[in-house]
Scaffold this active site. Structure first.
Site, PDB file in Angstrom:
ATOM      1  CB  THR A 260      51.791  27.881  37.762  1.00  0.00           C
ATOM      2  OG1 THR A 260      51.809  29.226  37.795  1.00  0.00           O
ATOM      3  CG2 THR A 260      52.093  27.150  38.944  1.00  0.00           C
ATOM      4  CG  ASP A 261      53.313  32.663  35.677  1.00  0.00           C
ATOM      5  OD1 ASP A 261      52.649  32.163  36.299  1.00  0.00           O
ATOM      6  OD2 ASP A 261      53.004  33.553  34.755  1.00  0.00           O
ATOM      7  CD  GLU A 262      50.692  32.155  40.973  1.00  0.00           C
ATOM      8  OE1 GLU A 262      50.841  31.804  42.226  1.00  0.00           O
ATOM      9  OE2 GLU A 262      49.811  32.619  40.365  1.00  0.00           O
TER      10      GLU A 262
ATOM     11  CE1 TYR B 153      48.344  26.439  42.234  1.00  0.00           C
ATOM     12  CE2 TYR B 153      49.528  28.413  41.747  1.00  0.00           C
ATOM     13  CZ  TYR B 153      48.996  27.227  41.269  1.00  0.00           C
ATOM     14  OH  TYR B 153      48.633  27.176  39.925  1.00  0.00           O
TER      15      TYR B 153
ATOM     16  CE  LYS C 127      50.769  23.254  39.622  1.00  0.00           C
ATOM     17  NZ  LYS C 127      50.020  22.214  38.965  1.00  0.00           N
TER      18      LYS C 127
HETATM   19  P1  NAD Z   1      40.867  24.212  38.569  1.00  0.00           P
HETATM   20  O1  NAD Z   1      40.948  24.431  39.760  1.00  0.00           O
HETATM   21  O2  NAD Z   1      40.005  24.997  37.473  1.00  0.00           O
HETATM   22  O3  NAD Z   1      40.612  22.675  38.406  1.00  0.00           O
HETATM   23  C1  NAD Z   1      41.378  21.724  38.980  1.00  0.00           C
HETATM   24  C2  NAD Z   1      40.653  20.457  38.577  1.00  0.00           C
HETATM   25  O4  NAD Z   1      41.301  19.477  39.369  1.00  0.00           O
HETATM   26  C3  NAD Z   1      39.168  20.281  39.214  1.00  0.00           C
HETATM   27  O5  NAD Z   1      38.416  19.698  38.238  1.00  0.00           O
HETATM   28  C4  NAD Z   1      39.136  19.394  40.408  1.00  0.00           C
HETATM   29  O6  NAD Z   1      38.258  18.774  40.567  1.00  0.00           O
HETATM   30  C5  NAD Z   1      40.423  18.563  39.953  1.00  0.00           C
HETATM   31  N1  NAD Z   1      41.104  17.830  41.299  1.00  0.00           N
HETATM   32  C6  NAD Z   1      41.489  18.586  42.256  1.00  0.00           C
HETATM   33  N2  NAD Z   1      41.976  17.578  43.428  1.00  0.00           N
HETATM   34  C7  NAD Z   1      41.761  16.518  42.655  1.00  0.00           C
HETATM   35  C8  NAD Z   1      42.132  15.241  43.363  1.00  0.00           C
HETATM   36  N3  NAD Z   1      42.734  14.970  44.278  1.00  0.00           N
HETATM   37  N4  NAD Z   1      42.066  14.093  42.090  1.00  0.00           N
HETATM   38  C9  NAD Z   1      41.443  14.351  41.001  1.00  0.00           C
HETATM   39  N5  NAD Z   1      41.115  15.524  40.607  1.00  0.00           N
HETATM   40  C10 NAD Z   1      41.410  16.339  41.298  1.00  0.00           C
HETATM   41  O7  NAD Z   1      42.408  24.633  37.916  1.00  0.00           O
HETATM   42  P2  NAD Z   1      42.800  24.953  36.512  1.00  0.00           P
HETATM   43  O8  NAD Z   1      42.822  26.653  36.518  1.00  0.00           O
HETATM   44  O9  NAD Z   1      41.976  24.467  35.317  1.00  0.00           O
HETATM   45  O10 NAD Z   1      44.432  24.704  36.534  1.00  0.00           O
HETATM   46  C11 NAD Z   1      44.915  23.562  36.182  1.00  0.00           C
HETATM   47  C12 NAD Z   1      46.237  23.157  36.156  1.00  0.00           C
HETATM   48  O11 NAD Z   1      46.828  24.293  35.465  1.00  0.00           O
HETATM   49  C13 NAD Z   1      46.751  23.110  37.580  1.00  0.00           C
HETATM   50  O12 NAD Z   1      47.654  22.313  37.798  1.00  0.00           O
HETATM   51  C14 NAD Z   1      47.192  24.696  37.681  1.00  0.00           C
HETATM   52  O13 NAD Z   1      48.306  24.745  38.475  1.00  0.00           O
HETATM   53  C15 NAD Z   1      47.634  25.003  36.347  1.00  0.00           C
HETATM   54  N6  NAD Z   1      47.795  26.471  35.853  1.00  0.00           N
HETATM   55  C16 NAD Z   1      46.513  27.197  36.170  1.00  0.00           C
HETATM   56  C17 NAD Z   1      46.992  28.458  35.242  1.00  0.00           C
HETATM   57  C18 NAD Z   1      45.672  29.280  35.421  1.00  0.00           C
HETATM   58  O14 NAD Z   1      45.605  30.442  35.060  1.00  0.00           O
HETATM   59  N7  NAD Z   1      44.355  28.964  36.033  1.00  0.00           N
HETATM   60  C19 NAD Z   1      47.956  28.814  34.702  1.00  0.00           C
HETATM   61  C20 NAD Z   1      49.067  28.176  35.001  1.00  0.00           C
HETATM   62  C21 NAD Z   1      49.128  26.961  35.342  1.00  0.00           C
HETATM   63  O1  DAU Z   2      50.008  32.691  36.734  1.00  0.00           O
HETATM   64  C1  DAU Z   2      49.396  31.365  36.877  1.00  0.00           C
HETATM   65  C2  DAU Z   2      48.391  31.280  37.819  1.00  0.00           C
HETATM   66  O2  DAU Z   2      47.396  32.246  37.714  1.00  0.00           O
HETATM   67  C3  DAU Z   2      48.016  30.120  38.139  1.00  0.00           C
HETATM   68  O3  DAU Z   2      49.119  29.045  38.621  1.00  0.00           O
HETATM   69  C4  DAU Z   2      46.894  29.897  39.008  1.00  0.00           C
HETATM   70  O4  DAU Z   2      46.502  28.663  39.142  1.00  0.00           O
HETATM   71  C5  DAU Z   2      45.729  30.968  38.815  1.00  0.00           C
HETATM   72  O5  DAU Z   2      44.772  30.896  39.638  1.00  0.00           O
HETATM   73  C6  DAU Z   2      46.157  32.043  38.536  1.00  0.00           C
HETATM   74  O6  DAU Z   2      46.650  32.917  39.649  1.00  0.00           O
HETATM   75  P1  DAU Z   2      46.619  34.527  40.127  1.00  0.00           P
HETATM   76  O7  DAU Z   2      46.705  34.525  41.638  1.00  0.00           O
HETATM   77  O8  DAU Z   2      47.554  35.171  39.254  1.00  0.00           O
HETATM   78  O9  DAU Z   2      45.141  34.745  39.649  1.00  0.00           O
HETATM   79  P2  DAU Z   2      43.811  35.262  40.281  1.00  0.00           P
HETATM   80  O10 DAU Z   2      42.807  35.473  39.026  1.00  0.00           O
HETATM   81  O11 DAU Z   2      43.441  34.660  41.526  1.00  0.00           O
HETATM   82  O12 DAU Z   2      44.452  36.702  40.544  1.00  0.00           O
HETATM   83  C7  DAU Z   2      44.987  37.553  39.243  1.00  0.00           C
HETATM   84  C8  DAU Z   2      45.537  38.940  39.919  1.00  0.00           C
HETATM   85  O13 DAU Z   2      44.389  39.673  40.225  1.00  0.00           O
HETATM   86  C9  DAU Z   2      46.239  38.730  41.215  1.00  0.00           C
HETATM   87  O14 DAU Z   2      47.360  39.771  41.269  1.00  0.00           O
HETATM   88  C10 DAU Z   2      45.300  39.031  42.360  1.00  0.00           C
HETATM   89  C11 DAU Z   2      44.348  40.109  41.687  1.00  0.00           C
HETATM   90  N1  DAU Z   2      42.968  40.098  42.021  1.00  0.00           N
HETATM   91  C12 DAU Z   2      42.317  38.524  42.323  1.00  0.00           C
HETATM   92  C13 DAU Z   2      41.044  38.358  42.773  1.00  0.00           C
HETATM   93  C14 DAU Z   2      40.439  37.104  42.785  1.00  0.00           C
HETATM   94  C15 DAU Z   2      42.300  40.966  42.619  1.00  0.00           C
HETATM   95  O15 DAU Z   2      42.726  42.166  42.676  1.00  0.00           O
HETATM   96  N2  DAU Z   2      40.879  40.909  42.857  1.00  0.00           N
HETATM   97  C16 DAU Z   2      40.303  39.797  42.910  1.00  0.00           C
HETATM   98  O16 DAU Z   2      39.205  39.625  43.483  1.00  0.00           O
END
Ligand code: NAD
Ligand code: DAU
Length: 355
Positions: free
Chosen positions: A136-138, A161, A165
């Site tokens: 992730t970019d985080e 988190y 990562k």
């Molecule tokens: P998500 O939380 O929707 O899904 C995570 C999945 O992993 C779930 O299906 C969960 O059951 C499974 N899981 C958790 N623990 C496990 C374990 N111990 N063994 C097997 N499976 C397990 O997450 P997402 O948003 O789909 O993100 C997927 C990946 O992409 C993550 O690694 C996250 O860090 C990365 N990522 C997410 C975003 C985003 O915007 N959501 C952006 C950049 C990177």
């Molecule tokens: O940047 C990549 C990341 O993006 C991934 O690595 C993470 O897994 C994914 O969850 C996401 O993280 P963020 O914290 O950026 O996403 P979230 O949707 O939780 O929040 C997006 C922005 O909105 C953040 O600045 C917090 C804000 N927010 C979030 C929620 C849930 C609010 O203002 N209100 C809310 O209720």
């Protein structure tokens, strides 16, 4: 020569991005076997994979990435030649209230997976192998008003988190440097699109607008995120898997920065249109709430490397992607209702039997 996987192990394939990746990958790569290993935490939803689960090349295994013997067996049984590791605890807010599981899943789980892959790859009969870490970019921390994250930006995570990562990314680096394992690492910006669990900003706002509930905006709402459609991310991951240079890191993003409050306004206005409500109706639900502790101010990805070296380009404009996403949520209210009621957690038993 491009790497052509024949049997891939996807971890976390029942989550938001993993399920979109499997749906997309299987439609674009017929004949390639896909084994989905997912423990089904609250974020895992097998309803995301309806349709694909009938494909004979697809196999679902409920299990833990921390389970070394299970992983060792799957690698051999399925003659895996590529691992795409999505499984993680992914929600920043949950990591603030309960960091332990983030370290276990994201750090220890990645180490177990890497170690089993190393042993398998070193003794393997498959001609070639790739391990792709979805990061992730985080991991880069937070930006000021200007600048972008490049692959060379120092890692400076701020939440439990992102720290977990980052730990995983460093282990991936170590397995490449120490053992020469053919690893790849992608770091993507915020994803949006179908099957996004409604605890994250965009699906939460959509769901609350439908139900006329308050729209919680953290702090001053001026934090910036860089949004990419999940299908563009999925294709970028496939592109890196096939063409990426072992050992390399690739940033993924679409140059699409938005302040949170502007996204919330946009979603409100589009939904007022879709739901036939007077313009401004949904904006009145916006409620500024206490800020997230350690809230990163701004993310912005420089994705020049993947564009230049691997010829990847996003296909969605944000305008088209967000409209399509809103339409998807409105057309799939049953999916939302199952998530809200917990019904989605019964899908495993109905499809695979109670264990
Ligand atoms: P998500 O939380 O929707 O899904 C995570 C999945 O992993 C779930 O299906 C969960 O059951 C499974 N899981 C958790 N623990 C496990 C374990 N111990 N063994 C097997 N499976 C397990 O997450 P997402 O948003 O789909 O993100 C997927 C990946 O992409 C993550 O690694 C996250 O860090 C990365 N990522 C997410 C975003 C985003 O915007 N959501 C952006 C950049 C990177
Ligand atoms: O940047 C990549 C990341 O993006 C991934 O690595 C993470 O897994 C994914 O969850 C996401 O993280 P963020 O914290 O950026 O996403 P979230 O949707 O939780 O929040 C997006 C922005 O909105 C953040 O600045 C917090 C804000 N927010 C979030 C929620 C849930 C609010 O203002 N209100 C809310 O209720």
């Amino acid at each position: 020569m491009q790497f052509r996987p024949t049997s891939i192990l996807v971890t976390g394939g029942a989550g938001f991005i993993g399920s979109n990746f499997i749906n997309c990958f299987m439609s674009r790569n017929p004949g390639c076997r896909v084994t989905n290993l997912d423990i089904l935490t609250y974020a895992g939803n097998l309803e995301n994979l309806r349709g694909v689960d009938k494909n004979p090349d697809y196999r679902f295994v409920r299990g833990d990435i921390c389970d070394a013997p299970l992983i060792a067996a799957l690698l051999v049984e399925e003659k895996i030649d590529a691992v795409v590791h999505f499984a993680a605890e992914s929600h920043v807010d949950r990591s603030i209230t309960g960091p332990e599981i983030f370290v276990k899943t994201n750090v220890l789980g990645t180490q177990v997976l890497l170690e089993e892959c190393r042993k398998y790859w070193q003794g393997s009969t498959v001609p070639d192998f790739r391990y792709l870490q979805i990061s992730t970019d985080e991991v880069y921390g937070s930006l000021g008003d200007t600048g972008f994250f490049t692959e060379d930006t120092p890692l400076a995570p701020n939440s439990p988190y992102s720290a977990s990562k980052t730990g995983a990314d460093l282990l991936v680096r170590a397995y490449h440097e120490t053992y020469g394992m053919p690893t790849l690492n992608t770091r993507c910006s915020n994803n949006y699109g179908p099957f996004h669990f409604p605890e994250k900003l965009i699906p939460l706002m959509i769901s609350n607008i439908v139900n006329k509930k308050p729209l919680p905006v953290y702090g001053d709402g001026l934090n910036v995120r860089d949004w990419l459609h999940v299908k563009d991310h999925s294709i970028a991951v496939e592109t890196v898997l096939k063409g990426g240079k072992p050992g390399a890191v690739y940033n993924i993003g679409g140059n699409n920065e938005w302040k949170n409050i502007d996204i919330v306004h946009l979603v409100c206005d589009l939904m007022d249109g879709s739901l036939g409500r007077p313009q401004g109706d949904s904006r009145s639900l916006i409620t500024f709430v206490k800020d997230r502790p350690g809230h990163d101010r701004r993310y912005a990805i420089d994705a020049a490397k993947i564009r230049r070296d691997l010829n990847w380009e996003p296909s969605y404009t944000f305008e088209s992607g967000i409209r399509e996403t809103i339409a998807w949520y409105l057309d799939n209210q049953e999916w939302v209702a199952h998530v809200t009621s917990g019904e989605y957690q019964k899908y495993y038993d109905t499809q695979y039997g109670t264990h």
